[in-house]
Design an enzyme around this catalytic site. Structure first.
Site, PDB file in Angstrom:
ATOM      1  N   SER A   1      42.448  50.360  50.227  1.00  0.00           N
ATOM      2  CA  SER A   1      41.760  51.164  51.242  1.00  0.00           C
ATOM      3  C   SER A   1      42.309  52.585  51.259  1.00  0.00           C
ATOM      4  O   SER A   1      43.313  52.893  50.600  1.00  0.00           O
ATOM      5  CB  SER A   1      41.921  50.529  52.626  1.00  0.00           C
ATOM      6  OG  SER A   1      43.208  50.793  53.147  1.00  0.00           O
TER       7      SER A   1
ATOM      8  N   SER B   1      43.485  54.125  53.981  1.00  0.00           N
ATOM      9  CA  SER B   1      44.236  54.337  55.218  1.00  0.00           C
ATOM     10  C   SER B   1      45.536  55.101  55.016  1.00  0.00           C
ATOM     11  O   SER B   1      46.099  55.624  55.979  1.00  0.00           O
ATOM     12  CB  SER B   1      44.533  52.994  55.889  1.00  0.00           C
ATOM     13  OG  SER B   1      45.452  52.241  55.122  1.00  0.00           O
TER      14      SER B   1
ATOM     15  N   LYS C   1      51.761  50.517  55.490  1.00  0.00           N
ATOM     16  CA  LYS C   1      51.731  51.646  56.416  1.00  0.00           C
ATOM     17  C   LYS C   1      53.102  52.330  56.390  1.00  0.00           C
ATOM     18  O   LYS C   1      54.033  51.880  55.734  1.00  0.00           O
ATOM     19  CB  LYS C   1      51.427  51.190  57.845  1.00  0.00           C
ATOM     20  CG  LYS C   1      50.159  50.374  58.028  1.00  0.00           C
ATOM     21  CD  LYS C   1      48.899  51.191  57.857  1.00  0.00           C
ATOM     22  CE  LYS C   1      47.658  50.334  58.074  1.00  0.00           C
ATOM     23  NZ  LYS C   1      46.411  51.074  57.767  1.00  0.00           N
TER      24      LYS C   1
ATOM     25  N   SER D   1      42.644  54.601  59.996  1.00  0.00           N
ATOM     26  CA  SER D   1      43.702  53.606  59.809  1.00  0.00           C
ATOM     27  C   SER D   1      43.769  52.687  61.021  1.00  0.00           C
ATOM     28  O   SER D   1      43.959  53.147  62.156  1.00  0.00           O
ATOM     29  CB  SER D   1      45.055  54.293  59.610  1.00  0.00           C
ATOM     30  OG  SER D   1      46.097  53.346  59.530  1.00  0.00           O
TER      31      SER D   1
END
Length: 286
Positions: free
Chosen positions: A62, A64, A125, A231
């Site tokens: 992704s 994010s 993250k 995100s």
């Protein structure tokens, strides 16, 4: 002398001949299968050991973590910096609780962890909040313990449009040669421990740009994506996002991008590599 007293002696040459005849016997199919199984199991144990204790490869699905990580990036994640939990093992078997050789992540680390609401899905993250921290977003600015994090506007992040690049107005632009690009507003953030990284701010008044005050519980961490408006992270509750991440859910620390494409080829499709490689991202440390 009786026949019972006669003992046959095998000379050296006869012994060598007998050994050679034994070695020349064809190896049975059963023996070959046994050796193959033994080899495969040995390789599997070594691979499992490396992936559990040292490094595991991951790919990015992704956007994010733009601009730090892009869809099509393949990276190595080290397992040892934070110690080991049952999530360090492939498929996360429930063999034990807590962490062995536990070591806390540093603020600013890019970490892989299991999504708390299902304990199965791998997420990646940046570690923003440590246990006890007060975290809040105000008008797109990050505050840690009521202190604003230094944020500087820098040059736009520009990426060529590809099948892995989601882009729409007003960020989409066309160059003179007809190629399409995404141009995103980019900022440089510097955390209190002097760790710096780039972030994107696509919407100055996005739904996650103003939040309540989060107080990180003991034994948990607050995670955020560098692509702040795209995100699902700890700014969202576990029911719809990440929420607070228990220390036990940490899998490892992202270390280096070792392979990258624009989505036109997977790592197992070398015949497409030439036209889709992002060579400049190879061997980039995080």
């Amino acid at each position: 002398m009786n026949d019972g007293d006669i003992r046959t002696k095998v000379t050296g040459s006869d012994a060598s001949y007998a050994a050679k005849k034994e070695a020349d016997k064809p190896v049975g199919l059963g023996h070959q299968i046994k050796e193959l199984v033994r080899f495969v199991l040995s390789v599997a144990v070594i691979v499992l050991g490396v992936r559990t204790l040292l490094f595991e490869p991951f790919n990015i699905p992704s956007e994010s973590m733009l601009p730090t990580l892009m869809v099509g990036d393949y990276l190595f994640v080290s397992k040892y910096p934070y110690g080991y939990s049952h999530h360090s093992i492939i498929t996360s078997p429930d063999l034990f609780s807590g962490r062995i050789l536990d070591s806390a992540p540093k603020r600013g680390d890019v970490a892989v962890f299991k999504l708390p609401r299902d304990n199965k899905t791998d997420y990646i993250k940046r570690v923003i909040g440590l246990p006890g921290d007060h975290i809040q977003m105000r008008d797109g600015h990050l505050f840690i313990n009521d202190q604003v994090v230094e944020r500087q506007r820098i040059e736009d992040f520009v990426v060529a449009v590809s099948e892995n690049t989601i882009c729409s107005a007003p960020f989409l632009e066309t160059a003179e040669d007809g190629k399409e690009y995404c141009r995103y507003p980019q900022y440089r953030e510097t955390l209190p421990n002097a760790v710096s990284y780039n972030t994107l701010d696509l919407n100055p008044a996005g739904p996650s740009d103003n939040t309540r005050m989060f107080v990180v519980p003991a034994g948990h961490y607050f995670m955020m994506g560098d692509n702040r408006d795209n995100s699902l992270d700890s700014r969202r509750p576990q029911s719809t996002g990440v929420g607070y991440v228990p220390a036990e859910n940490l899998v490892g620390r992202a270390e280096m991008i070792f392979f990258a494409t624009d989505g036109g080829a997977h790592i197992w499709e070398p015949w497409f590599w030439f036209q889709s490689m992002r060579y400049k991202r190879f061997f980039s440390f995080l």
